[in-house]
Design a protein around this motif. Sequence first.
Motif, mmCIF file in Angstrom:
data_model
loop_
_atom_site.group_PDB
_atom_site.id
_atom_site.type_symbol
_atom_site.label_atom_id
_atom_site.label_comp_id
_atom_site.label_asym_id
_atom_site.label_seq_id
_atom_site.Cartn_x
_atom_site.Cartn_y
_atom_site.Cartn_z
ATOM 1 N N ARG A 131 0.858 -1.192 0.000
ATOM 2 C CA ARG A 131 0.000 0.000 0.000
ATOM 3 C C ARG A 131 0.890 1.236 0.000
ATOM 4 O O ARG A 131 2.072 1.176 0.340
ATOM 5 N N GLY A 132 0.308 2.374 -0.345
ATOM 6 C CA GLY A 132 1.050 3.614 -0.243
ATOM 7 C C GLY A 132 1.374 3.916 1.208
ATOM 8 O O GLY A 132 0.495 3.861 2.072
ATOM 9 N N MET A 133 2.645 4.217 1.481
ATOM 10 C CA MET A 133 3.099 4.459 2.843
ATOM 11 C C MET A 133 3.400 5.935 3.056
ATOM 12 O O MET A 133 3.791 6.647 2.135
ATOM 13 N N ARG A 134 3.240 6.374 4.270
ATOM 14 C CA ARG A 134 3.438 7.800 4.570
ATOM 15 C C ARG A 134 4.876 8.089 4.986
ATOM 16 O O ARG A 134 5.663 7.181 5.250
ATOM 17 N N GLY A 135 5.190 9.374 5.034
ATOM 18 C CA GLY A 135 6.449 9.847 5.603
ATOM 19 C C GLY A 135 7.678 9.319 4.890
ATOM 20 O O GLY A 135 7.778 9.324 3.659
ATOM 21 N N THR A 136 8.625 8.824 5.687
ATOM 22 C CA THR A 136 9.904 8.379 5.131
ATOM 23 C C THR A 136 9.771 7.118 4.293
ATOM 24 O O THR A 136 10.703 6.749 3.587
ATOM 25 N N ARG A 137 8.634 6.433 4.362
ATOM 26 C CA ARG A 137 8.455 5.180 3.632
ATOM 27 C C ARG A 137 7.823 5.363 2.249
ATOM 28 O O ARG A 137 7.692 4.395 1.504
ATOM 29 N N THR A 138 7.413 6.566 1.885
ATOM 30 C CA THR A 138 6.655 6.752 0.646
ATOM 31 C C THR A 138 7.437 6.316 -0.580
ATOM 32 O O THR A 138 6.993 5.466 -1.364
ATOM 33 N N ALA A 139 8.626 6.884 -0.784
ATOM 34 C CA ALA A 139 9.431 6.528 -1.956
ATOM 35 C C ALA A 139 9.929 5.092 -1.850
ATOM 36 O O ALA A 139 9.974 4.370 -2.854
ATOM 37 N N TYR A 140 10.279 4.672 -0.652
ATOM 38 C CA TYR A 140 10.758 3.306 -0.453
ATOM 39 C C TYR A 140 9.689 2.291 -0.857
ATOM 40 O O TYR A 140 9.957 1.358 -1.617
ATOM 41 N N GLY A 141 8.465 2.485 -0.357
ATOM 42 C CA GLY A 141 7.379 1.567 -0.683
ATOM 43 C C GLY A 141 7.045 1.596 -2.160
ATOM 44 O O GLY A 141 6.765 0.544 -2.763
ATOM 45 N N ALA A 142 7.070 2.783 -2.758
ATOM 46 C CA ALA A 142 6.779 2.891 -4.188
ATOM 47 C C ALA A 142 7.816 2.143 -5.016
ATOM 48 O O ALA A 142 7.484 1.462 -5.993
ATOM 49 N N GLY A 143 9.074 2.258 -4.620
ATOM 50 C CA GLY A 143 10.133 1.545 -5.333
ATOM 51 C C GLY A 143 9.974 0.039 -5.230
ATOM 52 O O GLY A 143 10.146 -0.690 -6.206
ATOM 53 N N LYS A 144 9.643 -0.428 -4.045
ATOM 54 C CA LYS A 144 9.467 -1.864 -3.856
ATOM 55 C C LYS A 144 8.230 -2.372 -4.609
ATOM 56 O O LYS A 144 8.212 -3.506 -5.099
ATOM 57 N N ALA A 145 7.199 -1.544 -4.725
ATOM 58 C CA ALA A 145 6.032 -1.926 -5.526
ATOM 59 C C ALA A 145 6.433 -2.105 -6.990
ATOM 60 O O ALA A 145 5.952 -3.028 -7.675
ATOM 61 N N ALA A 146 7.316 -1.258 -7.456
ATOM 62 C CA ALA A 146 7.815 -1.401 -8.826
ATOM 63 C C ALA A 146 8.545 -2.730 -8.992
ATOM 64 O O ALA A 146 8.429 -3.396 -10.034
#
Length: 257
Positions: A155-170
């Motif tokens: 899922r979309g994550m907030r704060g410091t995890r936003t870009a990290y989570g988006a990258g892992k989703a890719a």
Amino acid sequence: MRHADRVPHPVRQRILITGASSGLGEGMARRFAAKGRDLALAARRADRLEALRDELLAAHPGIRVVVSALDVDDAAAVEDVVPKLAGELGGIDRFIVNAGIGKGASIGTGKAWANRATLVTNVLGAHAQCEAATELFRAQGHGHLVVISSVASLRGMRGTRTAYGAGKAALNALAEGIRSDLLGTGIRVTTVLPGYIATDINVGRRGPFTVDLDTGVAALTAAIEREPVRAYVPEWPWRPVAALLRVLPLPVVRRLT
């Protein structure tokens, strides 16, 4: 566990691990060395790799360990180093795409550089590794590609995890696309989604159910050995938590993560 995950697999004797100088990569190197596997280890910090190589050879004198400095952000370097390491071991049976970073900040707070760095390394760096590994496996006609993702990708994550989570989703989509392309061949693809494991990369990002590094690495290597299509690590509680994350309203996800 699905029936396909229970099919016996060949021993993957020669294993290449990126990001092997610390954290999960270093832990996996120690676990696989203890199983008698031959290792090719790559990371940016050559001094730490060399120390790890010496440690593993002293503890397990029957194995082979080769190392190389590698910055996965440099696609040309990945293209050069991977076949070089494969040549030194006589081939690679399993490639673990593990190298990554965890920088990040809330979007729009003036730290775009940190988010961009994370996306470059975790997406483009992983892509470069997948290209090199899959080209090698296609030439061999066999191999096991392992892509280390994260439950933060669900899922979309907030704060410091936003870009990290988006990258892992890719990475989830990248790995599934490669798997689709290779169905029916001798090449297997596994996506691993670790939960919260206490490593340097996630200081400040550890949430509920965090496990220590040794526990996390033990679960991680056991999952990789099974060669499933997808694995949550540790499986309990992250498999049921993952199912919940997919359906919970965003305000609830925000509080949990």
